[in-house]
Design a protein around this motif. Structure first.
Motif, short mmCIF file in Angstrom:
data_model
loop_
_atom_site.label_atom_id
_atom_site.label_comp_id
_atom_site.label_asym_id
_atom_site.label_seq_id
_atom_site.Cartn_x
_atom_site.Cartn_y
_atom_site.Cartn_z
N SER A 47 11.20 -7.38 -2.11
CA SER A 47 9.91 -7.18 -1.46
C SER A 47 9.06 -6.17 -2.22
CB SER A 47 10.12 -6.74 -0.01
OG SER A 47 8.88 -6.49 0.61
N GLY A 48 9.66 -5.02 -2.57
CA GLY A 48 8.93 -4.00 -3.30
C GLY A 48 8.48 -4.48 -4.67
N HIS A 49 9.35 -5.21 -5.35
CA HIS A 49 9.00 -5.73 -6.68
C HIS A 49 7.84 -6.72 -6.60
CE1 HIS A 49 12.01 -3.97 -9.37
NE2 HIS A 49 12.87 -4.07 -8.37
N LEU A 50 7.87 -7.58 -5.61
CA LEU A 50 6.79 -8.58 -5.50
C LEU A 50 5.49 -7.94 -5.01
CD1 LEU A 50 8.68 -11.76 -4.26
CD2 LEU A 50 8.03 -11.09 -6.57
N GLN A 51 5.59 -6.89 -4.20
CA GLN A 51 4.39 -6.12 -3.84
C GLN A 51 3.76 -5.53 -5.09
OE1 GLN A 51 5.23 -3.11 -0.88
NE2 GLN A 51 6.38 -4.55 0.38
N ARG A 52 4.60 -4.96 -5.95
CA ARG A 52 4.08 -4.35 -7.17
C ARG A 52 3.51 -5.41 -8.10
NH1 ARG A 52 8.06 -0.61 -10.64
NH2 ARG A 52 9.01 -2.63 -11.08
N LEU A 53 4.16 -6.57 -8.17
CA LEU A 53 3.63 -7.67 -8.98
C LEU A 53 2.24 -8.06 -8.51
CD1 LEU A 53 4.26 -9.98 -11.13
CD2 LEU A 53 4.79 -11.37 -9.13
N GLU A 54 2.08 -8.24 -7.20
CA GLU A 54 0.77 -8.61 -6.65
C GLU A 54 -0.28 -7.58 -6.99
OE1 GLU A 54 1.29 -9.17 -2.47
OE2 GLU A 54 1.80 -11.30 -2.68
N ARG A 55 0.09 -6.32 -6.88
CA ARG A 55 -0.87 -5.25 -7.16
C ARG A 55 -1.24 -5.22 -8.65
NH1 ARG A 55 -1.05 0.22 -9.65
NH2 ARG A 55 -3.02 1.02 -8.85
N SER A 56 -0.25 -5.37 -9.54
CA SER A 56 -0.53 -5.38 -10.98
C SER A 56 -1.45 -6.55 -11.34
CB SER A 56 0.77 -5.48 -11.78
OG SER A 56 1.56 -4.31 -11.65
N LEU A 57 -1.16 -7.72 -10.78
CA LEU A 57 -2.01 -8.88 -11.03
C LEU A 57 -3.43 -8.64 -10.54
CD1 LEU A 57 0.47 -11.75 -10.08
CD2 LEU A 57 -0.43 -11.30 -12.37
N ALA A 58 -3.55 -8.06 -9.36
CA ALA A 58 -4.88 -7.81 -8.80
C ALA A 58 -5.67 -6.83 -9.67
CB ALA A 58 -4.75 -7.27 -7.38
N GLU A 59 -4.99 -5.81 -10.20
CA GLU A 59 -5.67 -4.84 -11.05
C GLU A 59 -6.20 -5.49 -12.33
OE1 GLU A 59 -6.21 -1.32 -10.52
OE2 GLU A 59 -5.85 -2.11 -8.51
N LEU A 60 -5.53 -6.55 -12.80
CA LEU A 60 -5.97 -7.26 -14.01
C LEU A 60 -6.82 -8.49 -13.66
CD1 LEU A 60 -2.81 -7.13 -16.31
CD2 LEU A 60 -4.74 -5.56 -16.19
N ARG A 61 -7.03 -8.70 -12.37
CA ARG A 61 -7.81 -9.85 -11.89
C ARG A 61 -7.20 -11.18 -12.33
NH1 ARG A 61 -13.44 -7.87 -14.07
NH2 ARG A 61 -14.08 -9.99 -13.62
N ILE A 62 -5.88 -11.24 -12.22
CA ILE A 62 -5.13 -12.49 -12.43
C ILE A 62 -4.66 -12.95 -11.05
CG2 ILE A 62 -3.09 -13.56 -13.47
CD1 ILE A 62 -3.22 -11.44 -15.66
#
Length: 304
Positions: A47-62
């Motif tokens: 859960s934590g890893h996928l939360q971080r993935l979502e956030r990283s993607l959002a920061e790069l607008r992917i």
């Protein structure tokens, strides 16, 4: 070695896995990744890893390539097909393939890749039992280390320097002489007053999921904790030091730049936290634990 890789909706033989020559991850490091531990065939802190993935993607607008639930199916199937009981699964998402231009392409489907492999747990345990060395290197990374980007050249250079020095890790040092984190880990010290210190979250470091878990374990033990920057001199004067990461768990650092830390051997607190973390991981393997380490975003990101 991974036998099967997941590439854009297909499970293919590892040796034949490939992405497009103009994938932006290859040409621009335009993508993010996650490495998740596998214990007894189950994902640890997914859960934590996928939360971080979502956030990283959002920061790069992917855009997220699929739902979290679908990504979990992909990861679990990749683990199953590679028969991994204890090891890791690597997930990478890039903006996708497009004609090479710096500006973002329109309507490009993200590239999604996953591989899994077993890890020699005996070797890791042996390293933890004797402790490992670290060196320091200037932190020359970009200003958004909170994003788990695939742009890892500066980290790779630091890790190579550590290898050539016979060390396990390189601790990166900012312009103020303070440790940010390791090339692939979060850095910790235990002061002579038995205070556990690790740098606070900001854009200067990655919010480690293992870091989050160890902080919670330490709080549950009633340990004194300070989330702040510390200098190389403080580290050399510390009672003990260690790093945390998905692949290192809790790894004692017994020397820095060739100088001993503490008595030059693994510290008692690092050993205790490693044992607690291994028990926590085993809880994931046996079934759902009572809690999972969350992803914690840096304060400036939380305020947006």
């Amino acid at each position: 070695m991974s036998r099967v890789a997941y590439v854009n909706g297909r499970y293919v033989p590892y040796a034949k896995a490939a992405v497009h020559v103009e994938d932006r991850g290859f040409q621009f490091a335009d993508g993010v990744y996650e490495v998740i531990a596998v214990n007894q065939g189950r994902l640890v802190d997914s859960s934590g890893h996928l939360q971080r993935l979502e956030r990283s993607l959002a920061e790069l607008r992917i855009g997220m390539p699929m739902t979290r639930a679908a990504l979990l199916v992909v990861l679990q199937e990749t683990i199953r097909r590679n028969r991994v009981r204890n090891g890791l699964v690597y997930l990478q998402v890039t903006r996708g393939a497009a004609r090479r231009e710096f500006a973002f392409p329109a309507d490009t489907a993200p590239t999604v890749v996953a591989i899994a492999r077993a890890v020699d747990m005996g070797k890791a345990a042996a390293n933890a039992a004797k402790g490992v060395a670290a060196i320091t290197r200037p932190d020359i990374r970009w200003g958004r280390c909170d994003i788990k980007s695939v742009g890892l050249l500066s980290a790779a250079l630091a890790k190579q320097a550590a290898k050539e020095a016979g060390a396990y890790e390189a601790w990166l040092v900012d312009r103020d002489g303070k440790v940010t984190e390791g090339s692939s880990s979060n850095a910790w010290i235990v002061t002579r007053d038995n205070v556990l210190v690790t740098r606070g979250l900001s854009r200067a470091i990655l919010g480690g999921i293992t870091r989050s878990a160890v902080l919670e374990l330490a709080r549950r033990e009633g340990l004194r904790i300070e989330e702040r920057a510390f200098t190389v001199a403080e580290a050399l004067d510390a009672r003990e030091a260690f790093v945390t990461s998905t692949t290192s768990f809790v790894m004692p650092i017994v020397s820095l730049d060739g100088k001993p830390i503490g008595n030059g051997g693994p510290g008692l607190l690092a050993g205790k936290l490693r044992a607690l973390y291994e028990a926590y991981m085993t809880g994931h393997g046996a079934g759902r634990p009572e809690w999972e380490a969350p992803f914690l975003a840096p304060p400036e990101a939380q305020a947006r």
